[in-house]
Design a protein around this motif. Structure first.
Motif, short mmCIF file in Angstrom:
data_model
loop_
_atom_site.label_atom_id
_atom_site.label_comp_id
_atom_site.label_asym_id
_atom_site.label_seq_id
_atom_site.Cartn_x
_atom_site.Cartn_y
_atom_site.Cartn_z
N VAL A 282 30.78 3.74 7.86
CA VAL A 282 32.14 3.51 7.40
C VAL A 282 32.68 2.25 8.08
N ALA A 283 33.38 1.42 7.29
CA ALA A 283 33.93 0.19 7.89
C ALA A 283 35.33 -0.07 7.38
N LEU A 284 36.11 -0.73 8.23
CA LEU A 284 37.41 -1.24 7.78
C LEU A 284 37.30 -2.75 7.63
N ILE A 285 37.91 -3.25 6.56
CA ILE A 285 37.96 -4.70 6.34
C ILE A 285 39.43 -5.12 6.32
N GLY A 286 39.73 -6.16 7.06
CA GLY A 286 41.11 -6.63 7.09
C GLY A 286 41.19 -8.02 7.67
N MET A 287 42.45 -8.44 7.95
CA MET A 287 42.67 -9.80 8.43
C MET A 287 43.75 -9.82 9.50
N GLY A 288 43.65 -10.79 10.38
CA GLY A 288 44.72 -11.02 11.35
C GLY A 288 44.66 -10.15 12.58
N SER A 289 45.80 -10.01 13.24
CA SER A 289 45.84 -9.40 14.56
C SER A 289 45.43 -7.93 14.57
N VAL A 290 45.62 -7.23 13.47
CA VAL A 290 45.28 -5.81 13.44
C VAL A 290 43.78 -5.60 13.67
N SER A 329 26.24 -4.36 3.19
CA SER A 329 25.16 -3.82 2.35
C SER A 329 24.70 -2.42 2.76
N ASN A 330 24.89 -2.06 4.03
CA ASN A 330 24.41 -0.73 4.44
C ASN A 330 25.53 0.30 4.52
N CYS A 331 26.71 -0.10 4.12
CA CYS A 331 27.89 0.74 4.33
C CYS A 331 28.11 1.68 3.14
N LYS A 332 28.52 2.92 3.45
CA LYS A 332 28.74 3.88 2.36
C LYS A 332 30.20 3.90 1.91
N VAL A 333 31.09 3.75 2.92
CA VAL A 333 32.52 3.86 2.61
C VAL A 333 33.26 2.70 3.29
N ILE A 334 34.18 2.13 2.54
CA ILE A 334 34.94 1.01 3.09
C ILE A 334 36.44 1.25 2.89
N GLY A 335 37.18 0.99 3.95
CA GLY A 335 38.64 0.98 3.82
C GLY A 335 39.12 -0.45 3.95
N ILE A 336 39.99 -0.85 3.04
CA ILE A 336 40.52 -2.23 3.12
C ILE A 336 41.98 -2.13 3.53
N ILE A 337 42.27 -2.73 4.68
CA ILE A 337 43.64 -2.63 5.19
C ILE A 337 44.33 -3.98 5.05
N GLU A 338 45.50 -3.97 4.45
CA GLU A 338 46.20 -5.25 4.29
C GLU A 338 47.70 -5.12 4.36
N LYS A 339 48.28 -6.22 4.82
CA LYS A 339 49.72 -6.26 5.04
C LYS A 339 50.43 -6.94 3.89
N SER A 340 50.07 -6.56 2.67
CA SER A 340 50.83 -7.11 1.56
C SER A 340 50.68 -6.20 0.36
N LEU A 341 51.68 -6.22 -0.47
CA LEU A 341 51.69 -5.44 -1.70
C LEU A 341 51.60 -6.40 -2.86
#
Lengths: 411, 324
Positions: A282-290, A329-341
C-alpha cells in the motif's frame, strides 16, 4: 546526505524559513530584474530581497510593482530584453497573473516564480492548500513542489538551468506550502555564492531567424525582431504543439541538471521520490510538506512490520508518468492525497492524472482519492495512519472506489 | 540627425514599414511614423493589444524595423517597466549586447481602451515608479479594434456600438474621463498633447519626451474613419478641427523640481491670442457620423450648447493654467 566531511564543510548551515531560503538563493543567483508585489505568505521573500537590494548585496533592479499582473508583465518585458527575471506570489496574486502565465510560457520566457501555496478566495483564507498552483497546471509552466526548506533553496538554483536550457525555454513555478514551509525555520545547507554562480552560468538564448537574419531570441536594437505577434489559424496550432513538446522534453533536462547539482551538494531529488516502495503493498502518493509527515508515519508502520510506502511527486508538470508507473508497479493499493478540489470533476488533479496514466497499463492498483488540508487544516500523523489502515483493508475498499474521500472533514 | 526638420527627417528611413493592414486613412500609422522619425537612436517598442498591434504583426510578417514586443492589452506600461529595468541592470553590469549602447530608449504605444480603462493601473504604477520611458496614447475615443465600443475616452453624446444613439439615450451619457489632468497629477517630468495635423510639433514633442529622463507621456488624438464615421481622406482635416475648436488643445506640461508649468503650443496659442479664430464645436461634430443624431432629423440645439459650454469651460481652465 554527504559523501564525506569535506563536502559538508563547503556548505554553510543557515537557519532559514522557506521564504528566506528562496530569497537567499535568489540573492546568490542575482538576477537582473526582480519584480514583485507583496502577498501573504510570500511577503518574506520580497522583504528579504528588498533588504539585499538596500544593502547592496545584489545589484538586481527591484521593481516594486503595483499588482501581480504587472509583476509578471514586467518579468516578461525584462526576460524578453535578455534579463534573468524573478517574481514570487501566492493564491489571489497568482490568480491575478493568470493571463500573463500563458503569455510568459507562450513567449517561451524562462522566468522563475516562487509560489508560497495558499488557498484561493472566496472565502478569504491565507493558509495553505494547493488550489492556487493546481489551477495553473495547464498554463505551460514547469511546476516543482517542495517538501522542505532545503528543497526550496536547492530548487531556486537548479531552476535557472532547467528553464534556460536551449531545448526547454519555459518558465518555472517553484511551489512550497504557505506557512508550513514558508514560515517554518529549518536548517538549510547553502552553497557559497561563487559555486552558485558557476553552476547557473550565463543565460543562453535560442537562435531565431528575424527579418534581418539569424539572431538571439531577445529584444536587441542591433538585430531587431518582433515578439508577441498576432498568430492566427495558419501558425498558432504548430506553436502550441511545439510548446507542449518542449514541456514534455524538459523531464530529461530536469533530471540531468539535478544530477549535476547533486554532484556538488550530495542532495538528490529526482522527478519523483519513492520511499519504502520496493515491497510496499500500500502506498500514498502526494506532494509538498505533507510527504514529510507521511515518511514519519511510514516509518512507524514499518516498525510494526506493515508493508507501506510513499511516493512524493516533486515535478508535477510535466507529469513524470513513466517514473511513476515504474515506482508503483508492485503496489496493490494506492491512496492519492491532495490539497485541492477540482469542483464538479471526477477527482482532484493528481488523482485524475494518475488514473489516466494507469488506464493504459494492464497491472492496475486500486486507487482511492483523498482530499485533505484545505484552507490550511492540519493533516496529522494520526490522519495519515488512518488512511493507511483504511487502504490495508482491501476488502472494504470497493465502496470507496471512485468516491472522493475527505480527511479531517467534520461530518 | 543634427536638426529636427521635416526635410532632414524625410531622409531617415521609416521604422514602421508600409503595407501594414491598418485601414485607409488611419491616423495611428501617421502618428507612429512621425513618432519613430523622432527617435534618437537604439529604441525598443512595446505595444498594447489593439488595431496597431494586430494590423502590423500578423505572423510571420512584421511592419516593425526595430525591436518590438506585444504582451497583453492592459500591461503595456508594466512591460515597459520590465524592459527599462532590464536595460538598466545590464548597463550597470556592463554585460550583454545591450550594455554597448549609451542609450536605449523605450517607447510604449497603447490605445484609449488600454490607457483610460484596462491599463490605467499599470500606467499609474509605472509613472509613480519613475521608469525612463515614453508612453504614447493613441486616442481614437473608443474600442475600435473590437468594433467601436465606448471607452472612458469616448466623448459625451458620441454614438458607439455600446452607447448607441437611440430614442431615449443620445449616445454616450457621460463625459470623457479627464485623463490628462490625472496623468499630470502624477507630477511626471513631461506631458504633451500631439496631433498629426502638425507633424513637426509631433516630432519635436516626441524627441523632448525621449530626451527627458523619467516617464513622459504624449496624448495623441487619432481620428478613426471607421469609428467616427467620416471619409478616410478627411482624417487630417478632422484632426485639425479638434485643435481649432479647442476640443483637443495642443499644449505641454513640464515638471521641473516639483514645479508644474503649462504652455500652449503654437496652434492653440494663436487661438488664445485671437479668440475670434476659435471654431464652434458644431463644425467638428457635424462632419462625423458618430454625432449625426445631433443634426438629424433636426439640430439638437440643447446638446450642442451643452457640448460647446463644456469645451469653453475646459479651454478657459487651461488658459488659466497657462497664465493667459
Amino acid at each position: 546526505m554527504y559523501r564525506d566531511d569535506s563536502e559538508k564543510m563547503n556548505q554553510k548551515l543557515l537557519g532559514l524559513n522557506g521564504d528566506e531560503a528562496a530569497a537567499y538563493a535568489i540573492k546568490q543567483v542575482n538576477p537582473e530584474v526582480v519584480a514583485a508585489y507583496p502577498i501573504t505568505p510570500q511577503t518574506i521573500i520580497v522583504e528579504r530581497f528588498s533588504e539585499y537590494v538596500a544593502n547592496g548585496l545584489v545589484d538586481s533592479e527591484f521593481v516594486a510593482v503595483e499588482s501581480e499582473h504587472s509583476a509578471l508583465s514586467a518579468c516578461v518585458g525584462a526576460s524578453a530584453t535578455g534579463a534573468r527575471a524573478y517574481t514570487a506570489t501566492a493564491a489571489n496574486g497568482l490568480a491575478l497573473m493568470w493571463e500573463i502565465l500563458y503569455i510568459a510560457s507562450g513567449m517561451r520566457q524562462p522566468i522563475i516564480m516562487s509560489i508560497a501555496n495558499r488557498a484561493l478566495s472566496g472565502p478569504l483564507n491565507i493558509h495553505n492548500d494547493h488550489s492556487d498552483s493546481m489551477g495553473a497546471r495547464d498554463s505551460g509552466w514547469i511546476q516543482i513542489y517542495c517538501e522542505n526548506c532545503q528543497e526550496v533553496y536547492d530548487s531556486h538554483i537548479t531552476a535557472w538551468r532547467i528553464a534556460e536550457n536551449i531545448n526547454v525555454q519555459l518558465p518555472i513555478m517553484i511551489c512550497f506550502d504557505g506557512f508550513t514551509i514558508s514560515h517554518t525555520m529549518e536548517n538549510v545547507f547553502t552553497l557559497n555564492d561563487e559555486i552558485v554562480q558557476n553552476f547557473i552560468g550565463k543565460r543562453v538564448f535560442p537562435k531565431i531567424t528575424g527579418h534581418l537574419g539569424e539572431t538571439d531570441l531577445r529584444l536587441n536594437p542591433t538585430c531587431p525582431i518582433t515578439m508577441g505577434a498576432m498568430d492566427l489559424q495558419d501558425y498558432y496550432f504548430e506553436h502550441k504543439v511545439q510548446q507542449h513538446e518542449a514541456l514534455l522534453n524538459s523531464l530529461e533536462v530536469i533530471e540531468s541538471v539535478e544530477n549535476e547539482f547533486s554532484e556538488i551538494t550530495g542532495r538528490e531529488y529526482g522527478l519523483i521520490q519513492s520511499y519504502m516502495m520496493e515491497d510496499a503493498d500500500v502506498a500514498l502518493i502526494g506532494m509538498g510538506s505533507v510527504m514529510g509527515t507521511t515518511k514519519y508515519v511510514v516509518d512507524q508502520l514499518r516498525s510494526n512490520g506493515i508493508k507501506v510506502g510513499l511516493i512524493k511527486i516533486r515535478c508535477y508538470r510535466p507529469f513524470p508518468k513513466e517514473k511513476l508507473v515504474k515506482a508503483i508497479s508492485n503496489c496493490k493499493v494506492i491512496g492519492i492525497i491532495e490539497k485541492s478540489l477540482s469542483f464538479g470533476s471526477v477527482g482532484s488533479p493528481l488523482y485524475q492524472d494518475i488514473k489516466t496514466v494507469l488506464y493504459d497499463y494492464e497491472k492496475k492498483p486500486l486507487i482511492i482519492g483523498y482530499v485533505h488540508g484545505l484552507g490550511g487544516r492540519d493533516t496529522s500523523p494520526e490522519n495519515l495512519k488512518q488512511i493507511f489502515q483504511d487502504l490495508l483493508k482491501i476488502d472494504n475498499l470497493t465502496k470507496k472506489i471512485g468516491n472522493q474521500q475527505y480527511i479531517g472533514l467534520r461530518e | 540627425m543634427s536638426e529636427l526638420t521635416l526635410k532632414n527627417l524625410s531622409k531617415k528611413p521609416d521604422l514602421i514599414c508600409p503595407g501594414a493592414r491598418l485601414c485607409s486613412g488611419c491616423d495611428e500609422t501617421i502618428i507612429v511614423r512621425l513618432v519613430l522619425k523622432a527617435t534618437r537612436g537604439p529604441t525598443i517598442v512595446t505595444n498594447a493589444t489593439g488595431c496597431l498591434e494586430v494590423a502590423t504583426t500578423s505572423f510571420p510578417y512584421t511592419a516593425w524595423d526595430l525591436p518590438w514586443i506585444h504582451s497583453a492589452f492592459e500591461n503595456t506600461a508594466a512591460t515597459a517597466s520590465g524592459i527599462e529595468a532590464a536595460i538598466k541592470a545590464m548597463k550597470k553590469r556592463k554585460e550583454g549586447p545591450l550594455s554597448n549602447f549609451e542609450n536605449i530608449d523605450v517607447l510604449a504605444f497603447a490605445g484609449d481602451g488600454g490607457t483610460y480603462d484596462i491599463g490605467f493601473q499599470a500606467l499609474s504604477g509605472a509613472i509613480e515608479r519613475g521608469h525612463d520611458f515614453t508612453y504614447i496614447l493613441l486616442d481614437n475615443e473608443a474600442y475600435m479594434n473590437t468594433g467601436i465600443q465606448r471607452s472612458g475616452a469616448t466623448p459625451f453624446s458620441a454614438s458607439t456600438t455600446t452607447s448607441p444613439a437611440g430614442k431615449i439615450f443620445l449616445g454616450k451619457t457621460e463625459n470623457k474621463k479627464p485623463l490628462d489632468e490625472i496623468i499630470i497629477a502624477h507630477a511626471l517630468p513631461y506631458f504633451a498633447t500631439i496631433n498629426a495635423a502638425w507633424p513637426l510639433d509631433v516630432i519635436k514633442k516626441t524627441r523632448k519626451g525621449i530626451d527627458i529622463n523619467g516617464p513622459t507621456f504624449l496624448h495623441a488624438i487619432v481620428p478613426c474613419s471607421r469609428g467616427w464615421r467620416f471619409p478616410p481622406e478627411k482624417t487630417i482635416e478632422i484632426s485639425r478641427l479638434a485643435v481649432q475648436t479647442c476640443i483637443f488643445p495642443l499644449y505641454e506640461v513640464n515638471n521641473y523640481k516639483g514645479k508644474t508649468t503649462y504652455e500652449l503650443s503654437s496652434p492653440s496659442l494663436s487661438i488664445a491670442k485671437r479668440p475670434e479664430t476659435k471654431k464652434t464645436v458644431e463644425e467638428y461634430l457635424k462632419q462625423q457620423g458618430r454625432f449625426s443624431h445631433l443634426f438629424k432629423p433636426e439640430i439638437n440645439k440643447e446638446y450642442l450648447k451643452q457640448i460647446q459650454e463644456t469645451v469653453d469651460l475646459k479651454w478657459s481652465i487651461l488658459l488659466d493654467k497657462c497664465g493667459i
